[in-house]
Design an enzyme around this catalytic site. Sequence first.
Site, PDB file in Angstrom:
ATOM      1  N   CYS A 127       5.126  96.454  80.569  1.00  0.00           N
ATOM      2  CA  CYS A 127       6.458  96.031  80.990  1.00  0.00           C
ATOM      3  C   CYS A 127       7.390  97.241  81.092  1.00  0.00           C
ATOM      4  O   CYS A 127       7.254  98.213  80.359  1.00  0.00           O
ATOM      5  CB  CYS A 127       7.034  94.999  80.032  1.00  0.00           C
ATOM      6  N   ASP A 128       8.347  97.119  81.980  1.00  0.00           N
ATOM      7  CA  ASP A 128       9.235  98.177  82.452  1.00  0.00           C
ATOM      8  C   ASP A 128       9.399  99.390  81.545  1.00  0.00           C
ATOM      9  O   ASP A 128       8.961 100.483  81.863  1.00  0.00           O
ATOM     10  CB  ASP A 128      10.615  97.577  82.733  1.00  0.00           C
ATOM     11  N   SER A 475      17.821  95.820  88.063  1.00  0.00           N
ATOM     12  CA  SER A 475      16.384  95.633  87.982  1.00  0.00           C
ATOM     13  C   SER A 475      15.729  96.224  89.215  1.00  0.00           C
ATOM     14  O   SER A 475      16.336  96.298  90.290  1.00  0.00           O
ATOM     15  CB  SER A 475      16.076  94.135  87.907  1.00  0.00           C
TER      16      SER A 475
END
Length: 572
Positions: A127-128, A475
């Site tokens: 994840c990011d 995002s």
Amino acid sequence: MTQFDKSRLPSRHVSVGPERAPHRSYYYAMGISEEEIARPFVALASAGNNSAPCNTTLDAQADAAQAGVIQGGGLPRRFNTITVTDGIAMGHQGMKSSLVSREVIADSVELSVRGHCYDALVGFAGCDKSLPGMMMAMLRLNVPSVFVYGGSILPGRFQNRDVTVIDVFEVVGRYAAGACPLEEVHALEKVACPGHGACGGQFTANTMACVGEAIGLSLPNSNMVPAPYTSREQIAVAAGAQVMELIARQLRPRDICTRAAFVNAARVVAATGGSTNAALHLPAMASEAGIDFDLHDVADAFKSAPYIADLKPGGRYVAKDMYEAGGVYMLMKTMLAHDLLDGDCLTVTGRTLAENIDQVTWNPDQKVIYDVATPLSPTGGVVGLRGTLAPDGAIVKVAGMHRLQFEGPARVFDCEEDCFAAVEARAVAEGEVLVIRYEGPKGGPGMREMLSTTAALYGLGMGEKVALITDGRFSGATRGFCIGHVGPEAADGGPIALVEDGDTIRIDAEAGTIDLLVDDATLAARRAAWLPRVNDYGSGALWRYARTVGPACKGALTHPGAREERHVYADI
């Protein structure tokens, strides 16, 4: 099997000599033999958990890598670190934890490796923020390292089309506008994310996965393989075996991640229409290697790369499609052929980028990656901005946008929630420039992403009819005229703190400018009356972060980086 001399490796401090008998006793307690203790110790750091599908396969992949380490003559030691999953943290106070988690991930991996004197590192992230966090730790420690991405999710199917989580965020806006029934929201949310893996578009996770390959820390064409594919296990085993080769050669991350490699990575981000968050993470990674590479250096690299990968959110395809088209190396094949990459940079294969690319054959039949000679657009998908509203710079993703200039009256909000409420109530007007401030690294604290707000705007049909400016972040899934990382941030008294409703703001993403059209005398009077805001965090991790974090243009760093280090861990 290669025989390793441990006399120069960190693990000698916990495994060699009579004085280390107490340390060895712990290893014997775990069923490890004397012969195994004599091998190099390899850390397998996993960001795996059950918090979100991005991370659910990571532990299994890290476990699979053990076979490669053992095959290469090492002793694998697996441990875990945290993640904060942006899709779940989005749109509420939890998002303040996201960027902070990048530092915690890097710090926790560093501390575990230091504390146990590991000789090498294979890092698994999904994840990011866990991707740059893991790569930051590799560069900070500078032990031989390989980065492995857990892989993307497969696209969902809804009404005969591929969908991702961004479609779910945007349907919220459509529902608020009365453009779809609640039943459609429920139906879409149930099918948008069909299994394991990180968000499928060219959002932050896939952007930084591309960076891993472009900068040389990942095995060639390993990161676009979707998470559910069984070949991910083979990639993990190969990573474990390859890190042993790196130990034998003492080829380290800072040998690989040179300034030229960072320019390569930034150009790949632009060519894929990647996440604006790369302009935060690349400077942070560079600092760990002692390289000056700030937002403006990233933006300069962006300018020199065309937009050639037709990926969501600006385009049509997802990571699975890019993998099937040939992956990151297919994209880099055409870039190198047009002198847009430095092919002399080393990679974890032990070969140069050009040597790796030589093994790839261009596929003219695939539809995802365009030849540089016939790009989607001649300039990259991400653009740096600078001007009177953002003297320290700002960033915008232009991939897929039809409009590159915008001028309008400001509508000011001092937090994301207030802006989202106005959008949800349909109380924003076409032509306005929405300003969300006090959401920067220090002011938030934590520099929140604004996907809930930007997606709701798109759902209302206002995606390119208004502009949105913030000292926070967006995002990688954000699309539209959305400008983030405005600096100096409001908490530091930057010009964004002085904007008032009705002020004219002019943005030109083609010229790279962003200006507040208010005279100097008026701004001086406002500055004299301005008082710093006090945030809600008087203790804990967010309090500590707010007191140590630096500006977004330098990567929102919480320590000086390699330029101030007095020794490198790998040389202890």
